[in-house]
Design a protein around this motif. Sequence first.
Motif, mmCIF file in Angstrom:
data_model
loop_
_atom_site.group_PDB
_atom_site.id
_atom_site.type_symbol
_atom_site.label_atom_id
_atom_site.label_comp_id
_atom_site.label_asym_id
_atom_site.label_seq_id
_atom_site.Cartn_x
_atom_site.Cartn_y
_atom_site.Cartn_z
ATOM 1 N N LYS A 167 46.310 45.055 32.378
ATOM 2 C CA LYS A 167 45.701 45.490 33.628
ATOM 3 C C LYS A 167 44.205 45.154 33.604
ATOM 4 N N PRO A 168 43.709 44.493 34.653
ATOM 5 C CA PRO A 168 42.282 44.178 34.669
ATOM 6 C C PRO A 168 41.449 45.455 34.736
ATOM 7 N N PRO A 169 40.247 45.429 34.146
ATOM 8 C CA PRO A 169 39.428 46.633 34.182
ATOM 9 C C PRO A 169 39.028 46.972 35.624
ATOM 10 N N GLU A 170 38.947 48.245 35.899
ATOM 11 C CA GLU A 170 38.582 48.723 37.230
ATOM 12 C C GLU A 170 37.094 48.461 37.452
ATOM 13 N N PHE A 171 36.741 47.971 38.633
ATOM 14 C CA PHE A 171 35.343 47.733 38.972
ATOM 15 C C PHE A 171 34.679 49.064 39.304
ATOM 16 N N PRO A 177 27.173 33.368 51.393
ATOM 17 C CA PRO A 177 27.124 34.750 51.899
ATOM 18 C C PRO A 177 27.482 35.758 50.801
ATOM 19 N N ILE A 178 26.763 36.857 50.809
ATOM 20 C CA ILE A 178 27.027 37.959 49.887
ATOM 21 C C ILE A 178 27.444 39.148 50.734
ATOM 22 N N ALA A 179 28.480 39.825 50.320
ATOM 23 C CA ALA A 179 28.977 40.985 51.061
ATOM 24 C C ALA A 179 27.995 42.149 50.926
ATOM 25 N N PRO A 180 27.594 42.737 52.045
ATOM 26 C CA PRO A 180 26.755 43.933 51.962
ATOM 27 C C PRO A 180 27.520 45.054 51.256
ATOM 28 N N THR A 181 26.824 45.777 50.399
ATOM 29 C CA THR A 181 27.432 46.886 49.659
ATOM 30 C C THR A 181 26.585 48.140 49.853
ATOM 31 N N LEU A 182 27.139 49.261 49.453
ATOM 32 C CA LEU A 182 26.423 50.535 49.535
ATOM 33 C C LEU A 182 26.219 51.100 48.140
ATOM 34 N N GLU A 242 36.498 53.259 50.095
ATOM 35 C CA GLU A 242 37.933 53.262 50.392
ATOM 36 C C GLU A 242 38.315 52.011 51.173
ATOM 37 N N ALA A 243 37.477 51.611 52.104
ATOM 38 C CA ALA A 243 37.760 50.448 52.933
ATOM 39 C C ALA A 243 37.534 49.132 52.204
ATOM 40 N N HIS A 244 36.679 49.116 51.174
ATOM 41 C CA HIS A 244 36.287 47.855 50.516
ATOM 42 C C HIS A 244 36.684 47.755 49.046
ATOM 43 N N ARG A 245 37.259 48.774 48.495
ATOM 44 C CA ARG A 245 37.604 48.814 47.070
ATOM 45 C C ARG A 245 38.429 47.592 46.634
ATOM 46 N N ALA A 246 39.435 47.245 47.404
ATOM 47 C CA ALA A 246 40.339 46.141 47.028
ATOM 48 C C ALA A 246 39.585 44.825 46.891
ATOM 49 N N GLU A 247 38.565 44.601 47.715
ATOM 50 C CA GLU A 247 37.775 43.371 47.620
ATOM 51 C C GLU A 247 37.085 43.250 46.271
ATOM 52 N N TRP A 248 36.628 44.381 45.741
ATOM 53 C CA TRP A 248 35.867 44.372 44.495
ATOM 54 C C TRP A 248 36.768 44.457 43.267
ATOM 55 N N GLU A 249 37.948 44.997 43.425
ATOM 56 C CA GLU A 249 38.836 45.127 42.272
ATOM 57 C C GLU A 249 39.801 43.956 42.150
ATOM 58 N N ALA A 250 39.835 43.089 43.150
ATOM 59 C CA ALA A 250 40.687 41.898 43.088
ATOM 60 C C ALA A 250 40.130 40.945 42.034
ATOM 61 N N GLN A 251 40.999 40.224 41.409
ATOM 62 C CA GLN A 251 40.567 39.250 40.388
ATOM 63 C C GLN A 251 39.867 38.075 40.955
#
Length: 176
Positions: A19-23, A150-155, A167-176
Motif C-alpha cells: 500500500k502506498p504511504p498516505e499523503f 499549473p500547480i493546484a491551489p492547496t490549503l 475531503e474534496a481533494h484528498r484523492a488527487e494527493w493520495e493517487a500515485q
Amino acid sequence: MAIDMNALRAKAMQKKAEKPPEFIPIDLNEGNVQAIFNRCLAKEEAAETVSSILYYKELGYEKEDLGVTFDKNALIANRKNIEYLYGQMASVHENQSILKEADFARTYSGHLWTEDTASMMQLIYLGISKAVKLLTLFNAEAGGTALYAPIAPTLSPKDPAFPAWWEAHRAEWEAQ
C-alpha cells in the motif's frame, strides 16, 4: 483445520508494504520548508545529484548564482510535499503570470509565512531544481520567474476550511 497465525501476519504485513504511504498535508512555514530543503541537500552518498540555479548572466543578471546541489532521489521523493507547499502561495491562488522573489513569502490568506529571506530562497531553490521543475528560470527582463506548469491551489491544514476542502481533494494527493 488450524489457522496459521504467522502466515496471516505475514500476509497482512505484505499488503501493508504494498500500500502506498498516505499523503499528509503540511503547512507552509519555515520549519517545513527547512526540513524538506535539508532532507534534499546532496550528501556524499547521493547516487545522483542535480543543481538548482536561480540567476544566470545569460538571462540578464549581473552576477551568476552559485546555486544549490540536491540529491535527485530525495527531491523526487519530496516532490508532492514541495508542490503542496507551493499550492499555498498567494501567487498560485491568484494565477499570477510573473512571480517576483517577494511573492514566494505570501500565503493565499495574505499573510507572510516567513520574513526570513533564507527560508524563502530555500523554497525557491526546491521549486526551480531540475528534478522538480515547478518554475522557469528567473529572467531579469521579465522581473522574475513563472510557474513551469499549473500547480493546484492547496490549503493549510490549519485553515478552518481545510477539512471540507481536503475531503474534496484528498484523492488527487493520495493517487500515485
